[in-house]
Design an enzyme around this catalytic site. Structure first.
Site, short mmCIF file in Angstrom:
data_model
loop_
_atom_site.label_atom_id
_atom_site.label_comp_id
_atom_site.label_asym_id
_atom_site.label_seq_id
_atom_site.Cartn_x
_atom_site.Cartn_y
_atom_site.Cartn_z
N SER A 40 14.16 84.71 3.79
CA SER A 40 14.17 83.16 3.82
C SER A 40 12.96 81.92 3.80
O SER A 40 12.75 82.72 2.31
CB SER A 40 14.38 83.02 5.70
OG SER A 40 14.62 81.30 6.20
N ASP A 153 21.37 83.79 6.24
CA ASP A 153 20.37 84.78 6.31
C ASP A 153 20.01 86.13 6.22
O ASP A 153 20.36 86.49 7.27
CB ASP A 153 19.43 83.62 7.36
CG ASP A 153 17.80 83.72 7.17
OD1 ASP A 153 17.05 85.14 7.18
OD2 ASP A 153 17.46 82.58 7.30
#
Length: 259
Positions: A40, A153
């Protein structure tokens, strides 16, 4: 023969600006990193660093902008609130539109295959595409279609991707965790959005507690004063905290490298 050093930069949205300070401090201390993995925001900062971008220039840029200007709302709302195209374009610029094979420092990032529920290590093709996949926070950013898969993610399963560095032959693994780590949190005045975020943080922490054992040293910058995911008004203090965490741990890091 010198030891190979790997650096795993964790997820954490705006708290991840601390990674800039971490990398600056390691460079200033003369500690050469042989490979970086990111998740991320850690993937964003790690990828930008890996191509040789000036981190002090990046720091000045982050302090000068409002990240909200780079968020593109997706209408009609379906699989995510944001398209993520503007942020991806920004990543493309700062990574000089390079592929993984063109980096100065070897780099990879992680994302979760939403259909199989498995963590994938991404290390081929244009970097900005894989980084965009790694930062696909569920419900915020729409998932990314890449290599025939649907990615969300990487922090869903592995907030700080240390294991992949071991798998790539790193002898010393330094992790950087900027996420929630079990501290007391007053939830009495939380709205739905805040409570949902906190719930996700609790689940991530339970996974992270197990997986962080892959690191020889886990740096934990104290950045929980950052409230929003996309705020830049506290970026300077966040970067400084990353530097502090490294400087505090330098004796232990050097001992690991030299032993």
């Amino acid at each position: 023969m010198s030891k190979k050093i790997g650096l795993a930069l964790g997820a954490g949205s705006a708290k991840g600006f601390a990674h800039i300070g971490v990398l600056q401090a390691l460079d200033e201390a003369g500690i050469h990193v042989d490979m970086i993995s990111g998740c991320s925001m850690g993937a964003i900062i790690g990828g930008i660093y890996s191509v040789g971008t000036d981190l002090y220039m990046l720091e000045r840029f982050i302090k000068s902008i409002k990240l909200y200007d780079y968020l593109d709302v997706k209408l009609p709302l379906a699989s995510g609130l944001l398209k993520g195209e503007r942020l991806q374009d920004l990543v493309r610029v700062f990574t000089h539109d390079k592929t993984f094979s063109e980096t100065k420092t070897p780099f990879c990032c992680v994302a979760v295959d939403a259909e199989t529920g498995k963590l994938d290590v991404l290390e081929e093709g244009p970097m900005h595409e894989s980084i965009r996949a790694s930062m696909s926070i569920p419900a915020f950013f729409e998932p990314v279609q890449l290599n025939g898969k649907t990615y969300i993610d990487g922090g869903v399963l592995e907030r700080v991707p240390c294991k992949t560095l071991r798998d790539h032959g790193m002898d010393v693994v330094i992790g950087v965790d900027v996420g929630y780590h079990g501290d007391y949190k007053d939830v009495s005045d939380m709205g739905v959005y805040q409570l949902m975020n906190h719930t996700i943080n609790i689940m991530q922490w339970e996974l992270t507690k197990i997986r962080r054992e892959e690191a020889d040293i886990m740096l934990v910058p104290e950045v929980l004063f950052v409230r929003g995911r996309f705020q830049t008004d506290q970026a300077g203090a966040t970067i400084d905290e990353g530097r502090r965490a490294v400087n505090e741990a330098l004796p232990a890091i050097k001992k690991l490298i030299d032993s």
